[in-house]
Design an enzyme around this catalytic site. Structure first.
Site, PDB file in Angstrom:
ATOM      1  N   ASP A 158       0.884  -1.165   0.000  1.00  0.00           N
ATOM      2  CA  ASP A 158       0.000   0.000   0.000  1.00  0.00           C
ATOM      3  C   ASP A 158       0.920   1.213   0.000  1.00  0.00           C
ATOM      4  OD1 ASP A 158      -1.662   2.208   0.938  1.00  0.00           O
ATOM      5  OD2 ASP A 158      -3.119   0.711   1.585  1.00  0.00           O
ATOM      6  N   LEU A 215       0.634   3.900   1.349  1.00  0.00           N
ATOM      7  CA  LEU A 215       0.701   4.570   2.650  1.00  0.00           C
ATOM      8  C   LEU A 215       1.820   4.027   3.514  1.00  0.00           C
ATOM      9  CD1 LEU A 215      -2.820   5.283   4.169  1.00  0.00           C
ATOM     10  CD2 LEU A 215      -1.178   6.844   3.155  1.00  0.00           C
ATOM     11  N   SER A 216       2.369   2.893   3.153  1.00  0.00           N
ATOM     12  CA  SER A 216       3.401   2.262   3.961  1.00  0.00           C
ATOM     13  C   SER A 216       4.795   2.625   3.464  1.00  0.00           C
ATOM     14  CB  SER A 216       3.240   0.745   3.919  1.00  0.00           C
ATOM     15  OG  SER A 216       4.376   0.124   4.486  1.00  0.00           O
ATOM     16  N   PRO A 217       5.572   3.339   4.289  1.00  0.00           N
ATOM     17  CA  PRO A 217       6.939   3.654   3.869  1.00  0.00           C
ATOM     18  C   PRO A 217       7.806   2.401   3.795  1.00  0.00           C
ATOM     19  CG  PRO A 217       6.598   4.313   6.152  1.00  0.00           C
ATOM     20  CD  PRO A 217       5.263   3.876   5.617  1.00  0.00           C
TER      21      PRO A 217
END
Length: 183
Positions: free
Chosen positions: A13, A15-17
């Site tokens: 995703d 949004l996940s670093p």
């Protein structure tokens, strides 16, 4: 004749670093490692809900560690990653559902563009602190990645269809069946 390539599925995703770091490493070395990389856009919110996990940023010690860890890993792997200025709004309030549905559509209809469009969405949120939720933001990312305006608009119109919703849900459920609890 060397060994056959191994298949590696990357559930991610934007949004996940940590997903971005893994994505860049796998993309960078897939040929050297003889890997058939399959990119699988997934809903991190769905994974968290299924596993009962909380985002690391909601746990003070993990949040502190993550901030420093992301910075160091970005430097080490030469990925231009930095925390968004309004982290909680970007990550916890706005989320990435539209972006991930868009990537699901890209994967289904233009899989050759998935790596570039995914990278550009990560660049927007984790490097340039730009939006990834508004339609014009998603279009800008797709166009910067090399998609035609018409092609990107056509995919954007499909993100609210049951096909895209169901496909993203199925991919997220597949990740959960593998035991993914966060990424």
């Amino acid at each position: 004749m060397g060994p056959l390539p191994r298949t590696v599925e990357l559930f991610y995703d934007v949004l996940s670093p940590y997903s971005w770091l893994g994505f860049e490493i796998l993309c960078r070395y897939k040929n050297i490692w003889n890997v058939d990389l399959q990119l699988r856009p997934t809903s991190i919110a769905g994974v968290m809900k299924n596993s009962g996990n909380k985002p690391p940023a909601l746990l003070p010690l993990k949040a502190k560690y993550m901030t420093n860890d992301i910075k160091l890993l970005g430097q080490h792997f030469q990925v231009p990653i930095q925390m968004p200025k309004d982290f909680f709004s970007v990550i916890l309030e706005k989320g990435s559902l539209s972006a991930m549905r868009f990537l699901t559509a890209v994967n289904l209809e233009h899989p050759e563009m998935l790596e570039k469009v995914s990278r550009e969405l990560w660049m927007r949120v984790w490097s340039r602190d730009e939006d990834i939720t508004e339609p014009q933001s998603i279009l800008a990312a797709a166009e910067k990645a090399g998609m035609s305006t018409e092609g990107a608009r056509a995919l954007l119109e499909k993100i609210s269809t049951s096909q895209m919703k169901n496909q993203l849900k199925e991919t997220t459920e597949a990740a959960c069946r593998y035991g993914v609890s966060h990424f």
